[in-house]
Write a protein that holds these residues in place. Sequence first.
Motif, PDB file in Angstrom:
ATOM      1  N   TYR A 196       0.843  -1.193   0.000  1.00 27.31           N
ATOM      2  CA  TYR A 196       0.000   0.000   0.000  1.00 27.31           C
ATOM      3  C   TYR A 196       0.879   1.244   0.000  1.00 27.31           C
ATOM      4  O   TYR A 196       1.965   1.244   0.568  1.00 27.31           O
ATOM      5  CB  TYR A 196      -0.885   0.036   1.249  1.00 27.31           C
ATOM      6  N   SER A 197       0.364   2.292  -0.610  1.00 32.05           N
ATOM      7  CA  SER A 197       1.034   3.587  -0.575  1.00 32.05           C
ATOM      8  C   SER A 197      -0.018   4.639  -0.238  1.00 32.05           C
ATOM      9  O   SER A 197      -1.161   4.545  -0.699  1.00 32.05           O
ATOM     10  CB  SER A 197       1.661   3.880  -1.941  1.00 32.05           C
ATOM     11  N   ARG A 198       0.377   5.618   0.567  1.00 29.58           N
ATOM     12  CA  ARG A 198      -0.568   6.682   0.896  1.00 29.58           C
ATOM     13  C   ARG A 198      -0.557   7.671  -0.262  1.00 29.58           C
ATOM     14  O   ARG A 198       0.448   8.328  -0.527  1.00 29.58           O
ATOM     15  CB  ARG A 198      -0.196   7.363   2.209  1.00 29.58           C
ATOM     16  N   ILE A 199      -1.678   7.742  -0.962  1.00 29.48           N
ATOM     17  CA  ILE A 199      -1.825   8.606  -2.128  1.00 29.48           C
ATOM     18  C   ILE A 199      -2.930   9.615  -1.829  1.00 29.48           C
ATOM     19  O   ILE A 199      -4.055   9.227  -1.526  1.00 29.48           O
ATOM     20  CB  ILE A 199      -2.172   7.775  -3.396  1.00 29.48           C
ATOM     21  N   ASN A 200      -2.591  10.878  -1.894  1.00 35.17           N
ATOM     22  CA  ASN A 200      -3.549  11.944  -1.568  1.00 35.17           C
ATOM     23  C   ASN A 200      -4.219  11.700  -0.215  1.00 35.17           C
ATOM     24  O   ASN A 200      -5.435  11.848  -0.072  1.00 35.17           O
ATOM     25  CB  ASN A 200      -4.598  12.094  -2.675  1.00 35.17           C
ATOM     26  N   GLY A 201      -3.418  11.267   0.767  1.00 41.35           N
ATOM     27  CA  GLY A 201      -3.904  11.076   2.122  1.00 41.35           C
ATOM     28  C   GLY A 201      -4.673   9.785   2.364  1.00 41.35           C
ATOM     29  O   GLY A 201      -5.189   9.574   3.453  1.00 41.35           O
ATOM     30  N   LYS A 202      -4.747   8.910   1.362  1.00 40.29           N
ATOM     31  CA  LYS A 202      -5.542   7.686   1.468  1.00 40.29           C
ATOM     32  C   LYS A 202      -4.668   6.478   1.133  1.00 40.29           C
ATOM     33  O   LYS A 202      -3.901   6.509   0.173  1.00 40.29           O
ATOM     34  CB  LYS A 202      -6.669   7.797   0.426  1.00 40.29           C
ATOM     35  N   TRP A 203      -4.766   5.400   1.932  1.00 44.38           N
ATOM     36  CA  TRP A 203      -4.007   4.195   1.636  1.00 44.38           C
ATOM     37  C   TRP A 203      -4.613   3.504   0.422  1.00 44.38           C
ATOM     38  O   TRP A 203      -5.805   3.211   0.387  1.00 44.38           O
ATOM     39  CB  TRP A 203      -4.012   3.234   2.829  1.00 44.38           C
ATOM     40  N   MET A 204      -3.777   3.259  -0.584  1.00 47.30           N
ATOM     41  CA  MET A 204      -4.216   2.605  -1.814  1.00 47.30           C
ATOM     42  C   MET A 204      -3.327   1.390  -2.063  1.00 47.30           C
ATOM     43  O   MET A 204      -2.113   1.428  -1.834  1.00 47.30           O
ATOM     44  CB  MET A 204      -4.114   3.557  -3.016  1.00 47.30           C
ATOM     45  N   LEU A 205      -3.938   0.325  -2.556  1.00 45.75           N
ATOM     46  CA  LEU A 205      -3.204  -0.893  -2.881  1.00 45.75           C
ATOM     47  C   LEU A 205      -2.518  -0.687  -4.229  1.00 45.75           C
ATOM     48  O   LEU A 205      -3.185  -0.453  -5.240  1.00 45.75           O
ATOM     49  CB  LEU A 205      -4.172  -2.075  -2.936  1.00 45.75           C
ATOM     50  N   VAL A 206      -1.175  -0.733  -4.240  1.00 43.25           N
ATOM     51  CA  VAL A 206      -0.428  -0.499  -5.473  1.00 43.25           C
ATOM     52  C   VAL A 206       0.125  -1.791  -6.074  1.00 43.25           C
ATOM     53  O   VAL A 206       0.433  -1.840  -7.260  1.00 43.25           O
ATOM     54  CB  VAL A 206       0.708   0.537  -5.280  1.00 43.25           C
ATOM     55  N   HIS A 207       0.270  -2.838  -5.249  1.00 41.94           N
ATOM     56  CA  HIS A 207       0.750  -4.123  -5.773  1.00 41.94           C
ATOM     57  C   HIS A 207       0.277  -5.264  -4.889  1.00 41.94           C
ATOM     58  O   HIS A 207       0.242  -5.139  -3.667  1.00 41.94           O
ATOM     59  CB  HIS A 207       2.281  -4.159  -5.863  1.00 41.94           C
ATOM     60  N   GLY A 208      -0.077  -6.366  -5.523  1.00 38.30           N
ATOM     61  CA  GLY A 208      -0.446  -7.573  -4.798  1.00 38.30           C
ATOM     62  C   GLY A 208       0.264  -8.779  -5.391  1.00 38.30           C
ATOM     63  O   GLY A 208       0.502  -8.829  -6.604  1.00 38.30           O
ATOM     64  N   HIS A 209       0.621  -9.712  -4.541  1.00 36.10           N
ATOM     65  CA  HIS A 209       1.238 -10.974  -4.988  1.00 36.10           C
ATOM     66  C   HIS A 209       0.584 -12.092  -4.181  1.00 36.10           C
ATOM     67  O   HIS A 209       0.692 -12.121  -2.964  1.00 36.10           O
ATOM     68  CB  HIS A 209       2.746 -10.953  -4.775  1.00 36.10           C
ATOM     69  N   PHE A 210      -0.099 -12.984  -4.896  1.00 35.60           N
ATOM     70  CA  PHE A 210      -0.885 -14.032  -4.251  1.00 35.60           C
ATOM     71  C   PHE A 210      -0.490 -15.381  -4.840  1.00 35.60           C
ATOM     72  O   PHE A 210      -0.583 -15.589  -6.044  1.00 35.60           O
ATOM     73  CB  PHE A 210      -2.378 -13.773  -4.454  1.00 35.60           C
ATOM     74  N   SER A 211      -0.040 -16.283  -3.995  1.00 30.40           N
ATOM     75  CA  SER A 211       0.345 -17.627  -4.424  1.00 30.40           C
ATOM     76  C   SER A 211      -0.499 -18.647  -3.698  1.00 30.40           C
ATOM     77  O   SER A 211      -0.502 -18.709  -2.454  1.00 30.40           O
ATOM     78  CB  SER A 211       1.826 -17.893  -4.118  1.00 30.40           C
ATOM     79  N   ALA A 212      -1.221 -19.458  -4.465  1.00 33.42           N
ATOM     80  CA  ALA A 212      -2.111 -20.464  -3.882  1.00 33.42           C
ATOM     81  C   ALA A 212      -1.317 -21.504  -3.107  1.00 33.42           C
ATOM     82  O   ALA A 212      -0.190 -21.843  -3.451  1.00 33.42           O
ATOM     83  CB  ALA A 212      -2.917 -21.148  -4.987  1.00 33.42           C
ATOM     84  N   VAL A 213      -1.926 -21.978  -2.032  1.00 30.40           N
ATOM     85  CA  VAL A 213      -1.363 -23.057  -1.219  1.00 30.40           C
ATOM     86  C   VAL A 213      -2.366 -24.204  -1.259  1.00 30.40           C
ATOM     87  O   VAL A 213      -3.534 -24.025  -0.928  1.00 30.40           O
ATOM     88  CB  VAL A 213      -1.141 -22.608   0.256  1.00 30.40           C
ATOM     89  N   LYS A 214      -1.915 -25.340  -1.687  1.00 36.26           N
ATOM     90  CA  LYS A 214      -2.813 -26.512  -1.792  1.00 36.26           C
ATOM     91  C   LYS A 214      -2.665 -27.392  -0.589  1.00 36.26           C
ATOM     92  O   LYS A 214      -1.646 -27.572  -0.028  1.00 36.26           O
ATOM     93  CB  LYS A 214      -2.512 -27.314  -3.064  1.00 36.26           C
TER      94      LYS A 214
END
Length: 157
Positions: free
Chosen positions: A139-157
């Motif tokens: 997350y990055s604070r953009i214009n005073g608001k936390w915004m999600l800028v990158h996600g990395h999701f790896s499934a676990v079986k």
Amino acid sequence: MKNLLKMSLVSGLAGLVLVATPVIAGENPKVAAEVMALARAQWAAEIAGKPVSEQTASLADDYTEFSAGAPIRIDGKAMNARLYQAATMDGAKPLASDMVNPKVQVYGETAILTYNFVGMLQTKDGKVEPNNAVSTRVYSRINGKWMLVHGHFSAVK
């Protein structure tokens, strides 16, 4: 002149020390609560079947993602939303989503949330299956608001 030279040398050394000092993540319970709440709000919107625009409200326009759903990096909130909407057309739906073992590292205006995702998914056939992953959200604070800028999701079986 001698004093000016001394001051320049001292200020140059001080600058070197600042540049050479490693940046260490700070713990900020308020920021941690805010970014974890954003992730949980996204999941709540998904479970409730809210429009994709609501589910992706905390994504920055230039959001990027790595996940099992695509063999490449997904660039942009718009592309992510289109792909997500298409992926949900098969009738499967999330029933429960949460995070275990969350950790938030704060670096100024950037917060990194890592956690083990635990969830239950109902398939289009009505079967209930676990939906687990290891996850990172930046997350990055953009214009005073936390915004999600990158996600990395790896499934676990």
